[in-house]
Write a protein that holds these residues in place. Structure first.
Motif, PDB file in Angstrom:
ATOM      1  N   LEU A  17     -32.095  11.071  15.866  1.00 54.64           N
ATOM      2  CA  LEU A  17     -32.036  10.418  14.719  1.00 54.64           C
ATOM      3  C   LEU A  17     -32.055   8.969  15.002  1.00 54.64           C
ATOM      4  CD1 LEU A  17     -30.989   9.990  11.744  1.00 54.64           C
ATOM      5  CD2 LEU A  17     -28.640   9.801  12.725  1.00 54.64           C
ATOM      6  N   TRP A  18     -31.527   8.207  15.979  1.00 52.14           N
ATOM      7  CA  TRP A  18     -31.602   7.021  16.161  1.00 52.14           C
ATOM      8  C   TRP A  18     -33.100   6.630  16.485  1.00 52.14           C
ATOM      9  CZ3 TRP A  18     -27.571   6.691  20.881  1.00 52.14           C
ATOM     10  CH2 TRP A  18     -26.483   6.903  20.256  1.00 52.14           C
ATOM     11  N   VAL A  49     -20.343  12.034  13.142  1.00 52.46           N
ATOM     12  CA  VAL A  49     -21.725  12.257  12.559  1.00 52.46           C
ATOM     13  C   VAL A  49     -21.372  12.903  11.273  1.00 52.46           C
ATOM     14  CG1 VAL A  49     -22.502  12.724  15.000  1.00 52.46           C
ATOM     15  CG2 VAL A  49     -21.264  14.627  13.718  1.00 52.46           C
ATOM     16  N   ALA A  50     -22.661  13.001  10.350  1.00 52.28           N
ATOM     17  CA  ALA A  50     -22.745  13.489   9.246  1.00 52.28           C
ATOM     18  C   ALA A  50     -23.946  14.679   9.600  1.00 52.28           C
ATOM     19  CB  ALA A  50     -23.373  12.571   8.059  1.00 52.28           C
ATOM     20  N   ILE A  57     -27.639  13.735  10.288  1.00 51.86           N
ATOM     21  CA  ILE A  57     -28.424  13.178   9.349  1.00 51.86           C
ATOM     22  C   ILE A  57     -27.723  11.673   9.280  1.00 51.86           C
ATOM     23  CG2 ILE A  57     -29.229  14.732   7.770  1.00 51.86           C
ATOM     24  CD1 ILE A  57     -26.966  14.219   5.980  1.00 51.86           C
ATOM     25  N   GLY A  58     -26.559  11.439   9.989  1.00 56.25           N
ATOM     26  CA  GLY A  58     -25.833  10.161  10.113  1.00 56.25           C
ATOM     27  C   GLY A  58     -24.976   9.934  11.169  1.00 56.25           C
ATOM     28  N   VAL A  76     -27.934   6.416   8.817  1.00 48.43           N
ATOM     29  CA  VAL A  76     -28.182   7.516   7.980  1.00 48.43           C
ATOM     30  C   VAL A  76     -29.700   7.658   7.908  1.00 48.43           C
ATOM     31  CG1 VAL A  76     -28.084   8.491   5.607  1.00 48.43           C
ATOM     32  CG2 VAL A  76     -26.189   6.970   6.563  1.00 48.43           C
ATOM     33  N   GLU A  77     -30.083   8.915   7.936  1.00 47.33           N
ATOM     34  CA  GLU A  77     -31.479   9.124   8.021  1.00 47.33           C
ATOM     35  C   GLU A  77     -32.074   8.821   6.500  1.00 47.33           C
ATOM     36  OE1 GLU A  77     -33.494  11.969   6.121  1.00 47.33           O
ATOM     37  OE2 GLU A  77     -35.060  11.167   7.523  1.00 47.33           O
ATOM     38  N   LYS A  78     -33.086   8.205   6.755  1.00 46.66           N
ATOM     39  CA  LYS A  78     -33.854   7.753   5.439  1.00 46.66           C
ATOM     40  C   LYS A  78     -33.970   8.434   4.519  1.00 46.66           C
ATOM     41  CE  LYS A  78     -37.843   4.698   4.344  1.00 46.66           C
ATOM     42  NZ  LYS A  78     -39.243   4.177   4.733  1.00 46.66           N
ATOM     43  N   ASN A  79     -34.191   9.653   4.611  1.00 50.90           N
ATOM     44  CA  ASN A  79     -34.371  10.455   3.247  1.00 50.90           C
ATOM     45  C   ASN A  79     -33.020  11.104   2.574  1.00 50.90           C
ATOM     46  OD1 ASN A  79     -37.120  10.785   3.484  1.00 50.90           O
ATOM     47  ND2 ASN A  79     -37.226  12.365   4.776  1.00 50.90           N
TER      48      ASN A  79
END
Length: 149
Positions: A17-18, A49-50, A57-58, A76-79
């Protein structure tokens, strides 16, 4: 979507993710699996984490020194942005800090991180203009590399 404490078993997915976050700065040593393992051992309940459908995703790395909590690597992941995920993760981490009797939380957001700075302002965080931030590098091999996606 589930918000939960981060575990070292999450490292590969969190690191992935990072690496997707444009402008994200990662330190070669501190953000290695060994560095994050040390951080989580010292702060076992405060990082977040999410997770959705088995994907991270986060994330927020969150720790404290006994007085002040600190957020690192909030993303948080862009989408998945604009769904309240950052707010839920922030609330989770701050509640974990409250349980450890921490009364203040700080974070550093790079000036060029417009999305992150807008988020913190929207969440009610106060930007400090009364101090300067300094670093002293103890290990010159621990360099910051920025994602330039």
């Amino acid at each position: 979507m589930k918000i939960r404490a981060m575990e070292i078993a999450d490292y590969q997915k969190v690191y992935k993710l990072w690496m997707q976050i444009e402008g994200f700065g990662l330190r070669t040593i501190d953000d290695s699996k060994e560095g994050i393992s040390r951080f989580l051992e010292r702060n076992p309940y405060t990082s977040v984490v999410a997770e959705e459908d088995g994907n991270i995703i986060g994330s927020i790395l969150c720790g404290h020194d006994g007085r002040t909590g600190c957020f690192y690597h909030v993303c948080v992941e862009k989408n998945h942005r604009n769904r309240g995920i950052a707010t839920k993760m922030t609330d989770f981490a701050m509640e974990a800090l409250r349980r450890e009797h921490i009364n203040k939380v700080s974070l550093v957001a790079f000036c060029r991180n417009e999305t992150g700075n807008a988020c913190w302002h929207e969440l009610g965080w106060k930007e400090r203009k009364d101090l300067n931030c300094y670093d002293y590098i103890l290990n010159p091999d621990n360099v910051v590399i920025f994602n330039e996606n």
